[in-house]
Design a protein around this motif. Structure first.
Motif, PDB file in Angstrom:
ATOM      1  N   ALA A  29      71.370  58.904 -35.264  1.00 52.40           N
ATOM      2  CA  ALA A  29      72.512  58.090 -35.686  1.00 52.40           C
ATOM      3  C   ALA A  29      72.254  57.469 -37.062  1.00 52.40           C
ATOM      4  N   ILE A  30      71.012  57.060 -37.311  1.00 51.43           N
ATOM      5  CA  ILE A  30      70.660  56.510 -38.622  1.00 51.43           C
ATOM      6  C   ILE A  30      70.916  57.537 -39.724  1.00 51.43           C
ATOM      7  N   SER A  31      70.690  58.806 -39.410  1.00 52.43           N
ATOM      8  CA  SER A  31      70.816  59.891 -40.391  1.00 52.43           C
ATOM      9  C   SER A  31      72.194  60.536 -40.399  1.00 52.43           C
ATOM     10  N   ASP A  32      73.140  59.950 -39.702  1.00 52.07           N
ATOM     11  CA  ASP A  32      74.485  60.521 -39.597  1.00 52.07           C
ATOM     12  C   ASP A  32      75.323  60.132 -40.814  1.00 52.07           C
ATOM     13  N   PHE A  33      75.705  61.124 -41.627  1.00 53.23           N
ATOM     14  CA  PHE A  33      76.489  60.882 -42.838  1.00 53.23           C
ATOM     15  C   PHE A  33      77.971  61.213 -42.649  1.00 53.23           C
ATOM     16  N   SER A  34      78.437  61.240 -41.415  1.00 52.89           N
ATOM     17  CA  SER A  34      79.845  61.567 -41.184  1.00 52.89           C
ATOM     18  C   SER A  34      80.786  60.472 -41.673  1.00 52.89           C
ATOM     19  N   ASN A  35      80.284  59.237 -41.828  1.00 49.70           N
ATOM     20  CA  ASN A  35      81.098  58.133 -42.334  1.00 49.70           C
ATOM     21  C   ASN A  35      80.301  57.399 -43.422  1.00 49.70           C
ATOM     22  N   PRO A  36      80.119  58.059 -44.566  1.00 51.52           N
ATOM     23  CA  PRO A  36      79.204  57.530 -45.579  1.00 51.52           C
ATOM     24  C   PRO A  36      79.743  56.329 -46.339  1.00 51.52           C
ATOM     25  N   GLN A  37      78.808  55.596 -46.972  1.00 49.74           N
ATOM     26  CA  GLN A  37      79.128  54.488 -47.864  1.00 49.74           C
ATOM     27  C   GLN A  37      78.556  54.800 -49.237  1.00 49.74           C
ATOM     28  N   TYR A  38      79.137  54.174 -50.275  1.00 47.49           N
ATOM     29  CA  TYR A  38      78.725  54.456 -51.644  1.00 47.49           C
ATOM     30  C   TYR A  38      78.465  53.154 -52.410  1.00 47.49           C
ATOM     31  N   ALA A  60      73.003  46.558 -56.608  1.00 44.57           N
ATOM     32  CA  ALA A  60      72.040  45.964 -55.674  1.00 44.57           C
ATOM     33  C   ALA A  60      72.701  44.916 -54.777  1.00 44.57           C
ATOM     34  N   PRO A  61      73.535  44.013 -55.327  1.00 43.86           N
ATOM     35  CA  PRO A  61      74.210  43.044 -54.454  1.00 43.86           C
ATOM     36  C   PRO A  61      75.092  43.713 -53.395  1.00 43.86           C
ATOM     37  N   GLU A  62      75.768  44.787 -53.793  1.00 42.92           N
ATOM     38  CA  GLU A  62      76.621  45.493 -52.841  1.00 42.92           C
ATOM     39  C   GLU A  62      75.782  46.140 -51.745  1.00 42.92           C
ATOM     40  N   SER A  63      74.617  46.636 -52.118  1.00 36.24           N
ATOM     41  CA  SER A  63      73.716  47.231 -51.134  1.00 36.24           C
ATOM     42  C   SER A  63      73.260  46.188 -50.125  1.00 36.24           C
ATOM     43  N   ALA A 100      76.386  55.227 -42.626  1.00 38.53           N
ATOM     44  CA  ALA A 100      76.960  53.955 -42.177  1.00 38.53           C
ATOM     45  C   ALA A 100      75.888  53.051 -41.584  1.00 38.53           C
ATOM     46  N   GLY A 101      74.830  53.658 -41.071  1.00 43.16           N
ATOM     47  CA  GLY A 101      73.705  52.871 -40.561  1.00 43.16           C
ATOM     48  C   GLY A 101      73.913  52.393 -39.134  1.00 43.16           C
ATOM     49  N   VAL A 102      72.850  51.901 -38.545  1.00 44.21           N
ATOM     50  CA  VAL A 102      72.869  51.408 -37.168  1.00 44.21           C
ATOM     51  C   VAL A 102      72.128  50.073 -37.119  1.00 44.21           C
ATOM     52  N   PHE A 103      72.740  49.069 -36.505  1.00 45.89           N
ATOM     53  CA  PHE A 103      72.059  47.786 -36.296  1.00 45.89           C
ATOM     54  C   PHE A 103      71.264  47.876 -34.998  1.00 45.89           C
TER      55      PHE A 103
END
Length: 444
Positions: free
Chosen positions: A273-282, A286-289, A255-258
């Motif tokens: 927290a940056i490496s936490d994949f408990s709430n992942p995105q898919y 490229a535009p979606e990223s 999910a990432g951290v700002f």
């Protein structure tokens, strides 16, 4: 009784590179059997890219003709893609399906890799796929129909020791496939990538005979037939396949951290927290990223700056002492020692494992006529392990006592055990592979 109609390729024109043997040969035979007109391309070189022999392609063409099919041989290099496409157009007048299958290996550790080792693998895999696909592309666009397969590899998706050249080229084909899927979609040109595990000239030197028997090319072909059929809309995807097992692969990100006014020190502070994949995105494009990043920048108040574990610990009240966990040892099972070690690992690293794994295992172990189940819960709280089925499982793993010990201590390769039937898995296959995290943490 309902009978599913066979997928027909009647009068479709199919180019298959590296079709003189192994997986390519089986592709050619099966497409021809289903009515396709096949261009059998093969230089007849060794898996290392040396030598040249037209007999390989001729033999497959003769097999197809003997069975009543239609085929023509081509002996050009994939770097001469225009010549291969010309063979299809001159012989059959069109091109409908392209299977980029040709490949070579030059395995060597990176420090010892020569320019020649790198360049040969590049020319055959990446440049060859580019040259041939580009030569066929506009013909497919004009006909408003095309099906393209790029052959990647697990080495490309995940890396593999001694295969820096091969891994780099195989991953490049995934990027090429994804872009062609987007550019071709409006003209009914679909492109997908596969990462097959099949017995071939390239794998026969690195896999034991008993595994090669289970990795027959015939187990890979059905997926490619489906992806190349006119009724299939799938495009821009990656699949792993082997021994009858098929899986779709996708990119995952946390999910990432700002981090306001980001610095290296703040990155260090927030790295867990940056490496936490408990709430992942898919993300799928490229535009979606980029949109995910822009959302964080434009709405920073909705992206939480996570408190560090040290700060959280300082702010939190002292936790009551935990009661001693019940023993997981069962008399008569060598696996008891493994589970006892895992229990100690969970006691000290359970929270971290729960974040990484997020699942419940039932481990069923047999010893002669006796059987026992352990539950490893790495989904709830800070994790736990107990004798018996104490929670609803996501995956069930079954093995004999001695085999389970050998697998968990690294003496028996899990894939080999699975293929030989010594290791049985029901449920979430991906979760089963995460047992490696437990092995690593436990230092078994």
């Amino acid at each position: 009784m309902f009978v599913m109609a066979e997928l027909s390729f009647k009068d479709r024109v199919v180019i298959i590179t590296g079709a003189g043997g192994g997986l390519g040969r089986v592709y050619a035979l099966e497409f021809a059997k289903r009515g396709a007109k096949v261009v059998v391309n093969d230089l007849g070189v060794a898996s290392s890219g040396e030598g040249k022999d037209q007999k390989a392609a001729d033999k497959v063409v003769n097999e197809i003709k003997a069975a009543g099919g239609v085929a023509v041989a081509n002996y050009d290099s994939v770097e001469d893609g225009e010549k291969i496409v010309a063979t299809a157009l001159n012989s059959f007048g069109r091109i409908d399906v392209l299977i980029n299958n040709a490949g070579v290996l030059r395995d060597v550790s990176f420090g010892k890799m020569s320019d020649a080792d790198w360049d040969l693998v590049y020319r055959v895999h990446t440049k060859g796929a580019f040259k041939l696909t580009r030569a066929a592309w506009n013909h497919m666009r004009d006909n408003k129909f095309g099906r393209i397969i790029m052959t990647s590899s697990a080495a490309g998706l995940y890396g593999n020791f001694g295969q820096a050249n091969y891994s780099a080229m195989k991953m490049s084909l995934v990027g090429l496939s994804n872009t062609l899927a987007q550019e071709g979609k409006a003209r009914n040109i679909h492109c997908n990538a596969i990462a097959p595990v099949a017995a071939s000239r390239m794998t026969e030197t690195i896999m034991p005979p008993e595994i090669l028997e289970l990795m027959k090319p015939e187990y890979v072909v059905p997926l490619v037939l489906y992806l190349c059929h006119e009724s299939t809309t799938e495009t821009g995807s990656v699949f792993e396949i082997g021994a009858g097992w098929v899986s779709k692969v996708r990119l995952q990100r946390s999910a990432g951290v700002f981090i306001p006014q980001i610095t290296a020190e703040k990155v260090k502070e927030q790295f867990e927290a940056i490496s936490d994949f408990s709430n992942p995105q898919y993300p799928t494009s490229a535009p979606e990223s980029v949109s995910g990043i822009m959302s964080a920048v434009n709405q920073p108040s909705q992206v939480k700056f996570k408190q560090t574990p040290a700060a959280a610990a300082a702010a939190a009240p002292a936790a009551p002492a935990a009661a001693a966990a019940a023993s997981v040892k069962v008399e008569g099972f060598k696996s008891s020692e493994i589970f006892d070690t895992i229990q100690k690992t969970i006691a000290t690293n359970g929270a971290d494992l729960v974040k990484k794994i997020n699942g419940v295992y039932h481990i069923k172990v047999t010893q002669g006529s006796k059987a026992q189940t352990w539950t490893i819960d790495l989904k709830n709280g800070t994790g736990s392990i107990a004798v018996g089925e104490t929670a609803k499982q996501n995956v069930t793993i079954s093995a004999a006592d001695a085999d389970f010990v050998d697998i968990m201590t690294g003496k028996l390769n899990p894939q080999t055990a699975f293929m030989k039937g010594k290791l049985k898995i029901q449920g979430n296959m991906g979760l089963a592979t995460k047992l490696g995290n437990i092995m690593q943490k436990s230092k078994l």
